[in-house]
Design a protein around this motif. Structure first.
Motif: not given
Length: 330
Positions: A89-100
């Motif tokens: 639940l606490q995990h965050r995405f790290s991307t160059d897109g809209p999910l960042d």
């Protein structure tokens, strides 16, 4: 998951407790409370307008899920299953897109709201997934906006809008408002407060997480009429919105916004109180007892220690409010 009381102060080992706030402050309360009871209801502010929560709120017209997610995570079952789902639940995405920077938990909660069509049912389902030791509810049924009247250094009066901006303002806050001004409270949150043995306010961002609960009319009505006893936990250090405020100032602001609220006890860390005698006098004048205990992790840490805070809150519940543990009665 119901936290309805089985009898007024009927089981001191499992009191029904409602904790109000948001963000890291509420998570600190819940991490402590779960060590003393499993009859916990977290009532969470829904005014967040920044980060992942703010983006989902604006894009999908939903309650901001971030503070609700943090409260659920703080109550997760202390098992491999519970901790794994908490970490997910606490995990965050790290991307160059809209999910960042979107949190997995925020997306999961909003998806459940869409599927079930019921905010509370969705949160209860996530609670079951985590094996949560309690229940998490929003304080209102609609997303809220916070506004604050502030006074700048040169005496100019300005209006600051939005929880993010209020939390970061360097100016002295004089008055707080919600938009809409008369929002519908979450009915289950109102019922939990009425049925509670104890209500815990704070710690947390005073203006943007703690005081907003007192500005929702139905919630405020429940808080001032409940037979539950109210405990205020003061912050360890000032933040941007309370820069320059002393411990006594926090209580004065609380009293100014809700003069009819009856406070039973105030918990404060000695390193965070400038003048213990002055704070004790203010507490006495308002009918509250002051409990001074080290509740931080050590040194001058700005983080609450769950075990120490739980011990302090247990002293309050059991009526040990003197510095040497002398029972004061109830």
């Amino acid at each position: 998951m119901s936290t309805a009381a089985v009898g007024r102060f009927g089981d001191p080992n499992r009191p029904a407790v409602v904790a109000l706030g948001g963000g890291h402050g509420l998570a600190a309360s819940l991490s402590a409370l779960r060590l003393m009871t499993d009859r916990i209801t977290a009532v969470v502010t829904v005014a967040d307008d920044g980060g992942s929560s703010g983006r989902l709120r604006d894009e999908m017209d939903v309650l901001p899920p971030g503070d609700l997610r943090m409260a659920l995570s703080a109550l997760c079952d202390d098992s491999e299953w519970g901790r794994t789902w908490r970490d997910l639940l606490q995990h965050r995405f790290s991307t160059d897109g809209p999910l960042d920077r979107h949190s997995v938990g925020n997306l999961l909660i909003v998806a459940l709201w869409e599927l079930l069509g019921d905010t509370v049912e969705g949160l209860d389902l996530v609670g079951r997934l985590l094996g949560a030791r309690g229940r998490v509810l929003p304080m209102a049924s609609v997303p809220l906006r916070i506004e604050a009247d502030v006074r700048t250094a040169d005496g100019t009066r300005e209006v600051v809008r939005g929880q993010t901006q209020v939390a970061l303002t360097p100016h002295r806050i004089e008055q707080l408002r919600l938009r809409p001004a008369d929002p519908p409270a979450c009915p289950e949150a109102v019922a939990a407060i009425r049925d509670a043995d104890w209500v815990v306010l704070g710690p947390g961002s005073w203006y943007s997480s703690v005081l907003p609960h007192l500005l929702v009319p139905e919630l405020r009505g429940a808080l001032v009429t409940t037979t539950a006893r109210v405990v205020v936990t003061l912050n360890l250090t000032p933040d941007d919105e309370t820069a320059g405020m002393r411990a006594v100032d926090h209580l004065e602001v609380l009293r100014a916004h809700a003069p009819e609220l009856r406070i039973h006890a105030v918990v404060a860390d000695p390193a965070s109180v400038e003048d213990v005698g002055e704070l004790a006098e203010l507490c006495s004048a308002t009918g509250a007892r002051l409990l001074v205990r080290q509740v931080r992790r050590g040194g001058r840490s700005a983080v609450h220690d769950p075990l120490r805070l739980a011990a302090a809150l247990r002293d309050v519940v059991e009526g040990y409010l003197g510095d040497v543990g002398t029972p004061t009665g109830r």
